[in-house]
Motif scaffolding. Structure first.
Motif, PDB file in Angstrom:
ATOM      1  N   ARG A   1      49.926  21.305  30.698  1.00  0.00           N
ATOM      2  CA  ARG A   1      50.552  21.759  29.455  1.00  0.00           C
ATOM      3  C   ARG A   1      50.852  23.258  29.450  1.00  0.00           C
ATOM      4  O   ARG A   1      51.887  23.678  28.952  1.00  0.00           O
ATOM      5  CB  ARG A   1      49.674  21.392  28.269  1.00  0.00           C
ATOM      6  N   GLN A   2      49.909  24.070  29.949  1.00  0.00           N
ATOM      7  CA  GLN A   2      50.087  25.522  29.964  1.00  0.00           C
ATOM      8  C   GLN A   2      49.418  26.104  31.202  1.00  0.00           C
ATOM      9  O   GLN A   2      48.357  25.638  31.604  1.00  0.00           O
ATOM     10  CB  GLN A   2      49.409  26.195  28.762  1.00  0.00           C
ATOM     11  N   VAL A   3      50.032  27.135  31.733  1.00  0.00           N
ATOM     12  CA  VAL A   3      49.429  27.935  32.804  1.00  0.00           C
ATOM     13  C   VAL A   3      49.505  29.376  32.321  1.00  0.00           C
ATOM     14  O   VAL A   3      50.591  29.914  32.142  1.00  0.00           O
ATOM     15  CB  VAL A   3      50.177  27.779  34.141  1.00  0.00           C
ATOM     16  N   LEU A   4      48.361  29.972  32.052  1.00  0.00           N
ATOM     17  CA  LEU A   4      48.332  31.351  31.570  1.00  0.00           C
ATOM     18  C   LEU A   4      48.414  32.324  32.746  1.00  0.00           C
ATOM     19  O   LEU A   4      48.126  31.955  33.885  1.00  0.00           O
ATOM     20  CB  LEU A   4      47.067  31.586  30.745  1.00  0.00           C
ATOM     21  N   PRO A   5      48.792  33.571  32.483  1.00  0.00           N
ATOM     22  CA  PRO A   5      48.904  34.560  33.567  1.00  0.00           C
ATOM     23  C   PRO A   5      47.562  34.849  34.244  1.00  0.00           C
ATOM     24  O   PRO A   5      46.498  34.694  33.644  1.00  0.00           O
ATOM     25  CB  PRO A   5      49.409  35.821  32.852  1.00  0.00           C
ATOM     26  N   VAL A   6      47.632  35.291  35.488  1.00  0.00           N
ATOM     27  CA  VAL A   6      46.439  35.726  36.223  1.00  0.00           C
ATOM     28  C   VAL A   6      45.976  37.048  35.622  1.00  0.00           C
ATOM     29  O   VAL A   6      46.792  37.917  35.309  1.00  0.00           O
ATOM     30  CB  VAL A   6      46.750  35.899  37.722  1.00  0.00           C
ATOM     31  N   VAL A   7      44.670  37.178  35.432  1.00  0.00           N
ATOM     32  CA  VAL A   7      44.092  38.403  34.878  1.00  0.00           C
ATOM     33  C   VAL A   7      42.855  38.796  35.678  1.00  0.00           C
ATOM     34  O   VAL A   7      42.223  37.968  36.322  1.00  0.00           O
ATOM     35  CB  VAL A   7      43.719  38.247  33.378  1.00  0.00           C
ATOM     36  N   ASP A   8      42.529  40.071  35.597  1.00  0.00           N
ATOM     37  CA  ASP A   8      41.309  40.604  36.182  1.00  0.00           C
ATOM     38  C   ASP A   8      40.443  41.007  35.000  1.00  0.00           C
ATOM     39  O   ASP A   8      40.687  42.041  34.379  1.00  0.00           O
ATOM     40  CB  ASP A   8      41.655  41.814  37.058  1.00  0.00           C
ATOM     41  N   GLN A   9      39.488  40.155  34.617  1.00  0.00           N
ATOM     42  CA  GLN A   9      38.673  40.419  33.426  1.00  0.00           C
ATOM     43  C   GLN A   9      37.257  39.901  33.614  1.00  0.00           C
ATOM     44  O   GLN A   9      37.027  39.014  34.414  1.00  0.00           O
ATOM     45  CB  GLN A   9      39.308  39.769  32.182  1.00  0.00           C
ATOM     46  N   HIS A  10      36.355  40.415  32.858  1.00  0.00           N
ATOM     47  CA  HIS A  10      34.920  40.114  32.882  1.00  0.00           C
ATOM     48  C   HIS A  10      34.373  39.877  34.295  1.00  0.00           C
ATOM     49  O   HIS A  10      33.581  38.992  34.537  1.00  0.00           O
ATOM     50  CB  HIS A  10      34.530  39.004  31.901  1.00  0.00           C
ATOM     51  N   GLY A  11      34.824  40.719  35.248  1.00  0.00           N
ATOM     52  CA  GLY A  11      34.290  40.683  36.604  1.00  0.00           C
ATOM     53  C   GLY A  11      34.870  39.621  37.515  1.00  0.00           C
ATOM     54  O   GLY A  11      34.381  39.443  38.637  1.00  0.00           O
ATOM     55  N   VAL A  12      35.876  38.873  37.048  1.00  0.00           N
ATOM     56  CA  VAL A  12      36.499  37.863  37.894  1.00  0.00           C
ATOM     57  C   VAL A  12      38.021  38.007  37.865  1.00  0.00           C
ATOM     58  O   VAL A  12      38.589  38.559  36.925  1.00  0.00           O
ATOM     59  CB  VAL A  12      36.120  36.415  37.489  1.00  0.00           C
ATOM     60  N   TYR A  13      38.649  37.503  38.885  1.00  0.00           N
ATOM     61  CA  TYR A  13      40.106  37.448  38.989  1.00  0.00           C
ATOM     62  C   TYR A  13      40.450  35.983  38.772  1.00  0.00           C
ATOM     63  O   TYR A  13      39.996  35.116  39.549  1.00  0.00           O
ATOM     64  CB  TYR A  13      40.521  37.919  40.380  1.00  0.00           C
ATOM     65  N   SER A  14      41.216  35.669  37.707  1.00  0.00           N
ATOM     66  CA  SER A  14      41.361  34.263  37.355  1.00  0.00           C
ATOM     67  C   SER A  14      42.585  33.983  36.493  1.00  0.00           C
ATOM     68  O   SER A  14      43.256  34.894  36.027  1.00  0.00           O
ATOM     69  CB  SER A  14      40.126  33.796  36.588  1.00  0.00           C
ATOM     70  N   PHE A  15      42.805  32.690  36.263  1.00  0.00           N
ATOM     71  CA  PHE A  15      43.776  32.238  35.268  1.00  0.00           C
ATOM     72  C   PHE A  15      43.265  30.942  34.667  1.00  0.00           C
ATOM     73  O   PHE A  15      42.419  30.254  35.246  1.00  0.00           O
ATOM     74  CB  PHE A  15      45.186  32.059  35.866  1.00  0.00           C
ATOM     75  N   TYR A  16      43.785  30.622  33.491  1.00  0.00           N
ATOM     76  CA  TYR A  16      43.443  29.389  32.793  1.00  0.00           C
ATOM     77  C   TYR A  16      44.639  28.455  32.786  1.00  0.00           C
ATOM     78  O   TYR A  16      45.782  28.903  32.733  1.00  0.00           O
ATOM     79  CB  TYR A  16      43.073  29.670  31.342  1.00  0.00           C
ATOM     80  N   LEU A  17      44.345  27.156  32.787  1.00  0.00           N
ATOM     81  CA  LEU A  17      45.400  26.176  32.566  1.00  0.00           C
ATOM     82  C   LEU A  17      44.883  25.087  31.640  1.00  0.00           C
ATOM     83  O   LEU A  17      43.691  24.780  31.626  1.00  0.00           O
ATOM     84  CB  LEU A  17      45.940  25.604  33.877  1.00  0.00           C
ATOM     85  N   GLU A  18      45.799  24.545  30.847  1.00  0.00           N
ATOM     86  CA  GLU A  18      45.489  23.440  29.932  1.00  0.00           C
ATOM     87  C   GLU A  18      46.010  22.162  30.577  1.00  0.00           C
ATOM     88  O   GLU A  18      47.197  22.050  30.887  1.00  0.00           O
ATOM     89  CB  GLU A  18      46.167  23.674  28.585  1.00  0.00           C
ATOM     90  N   ASP A  19      45.137  21.198  30.785  1.00  0.00           N
ATOM     91  CA  ASP A  19      45.552  19.973  31.471  1.00  0.00           C
ATOM     92  C   ASP A  19      46.191  18.960  30.521  1.00  0.00           C
ATOM     93  O   ASP A  19      46.369  19.231  29.327  1.00  0.00           O
ATOM     94  CB  ASP A  19      44.391  19.369  32.268  1.00  0.00           C
TER      95      ASP A  19
END
Length: 180
Positions: free
Chosen positions: A116-134
């Motif tokens: 449903r959604q793929v959010l941008p990659v971010v460098d936050q709270h000590g990790v490099y990551s992105f979120y997606l909604e399945d």
């Protein structure tokens, strides 16, 4: 920082510190999530996320990726309760480049896996990551952390007092809406 060793990963067990609690569990074994269709969700879990799935009951299957913890996916059809991004499952990968590669694949395969959604990659709270909604409104964080985050978080211990306020208004994740 605790050294990341294959033994720690393969063992998947940390010593418990619960001598003073009422329940004295030796492991947190599982969680649950809802899905519209086990068949559709299993394709996403196995082909996209790389998770192992076993249908152990007519309305449910278990999902895991290493360690000694699993998620029970329960088919509830139209009764699915969409989640907020703060309620997400985390998957660790081996490098920032791998996060970037998976992010690209998520955008490329949105239709195939009904993402449903793929959010941008971010460098936050000590990790490099992105979120997606399945497809079931469950959220996943694909992240790289240089070490074994579970060990480090507990080895570092409390950084704030329980009397410190949470500053909920600063949680930008509360502004991310689940899609229809």
């Amino acid at each position: 920082m605790a050294a990341l060793t294959r033994e720690k990963i393969q063992d998947g067990i940390a010593d418990t510190d619960n001598d003073k609690s009422i329940v004295k569990p030796y492991v947190m074994s599982h969680g649950t999530m809802e899905c519209y269709s086990l068949k559709e969700s299993r394709k996403f879990y196995e082909e996209f996320l790389g998770l192992e799935c076993v249908r152990h009951a007519k309305p449910a299957m278990v999902v895991r990726c290493g360690l000694k913890f699993h998620i029970v996916a329960v088919e509830v059809g139209a009764a699915v309760h969409p989640q907020n991004v703060l309620n997400h499952w985390g998957l660790d990968v081996g490098s920032k480049a791998e996060v970037d590669r998976v992010h690209k694949e998520a955008n490329k395969n949105k239709d195939k896996y009904k993402i449903r959604q793929v959010l941008p990659v971010v460098d936050q709270h000590g990790v490099y990551s992105f979120y997606l909604e399945d497809l079931d409104h469950n959220w996943w964080e694909v992240q790289h952390y240089p070490g074994f985050q579970n060990e480090d978080l507990f080895d570092f211990g409390d950084r704030f007092s329980m009397d410190d306020g949470a500053e909920v208004g600063e949680l930008k994740e509360l502004n991310i809406k689940t899609t229809a």
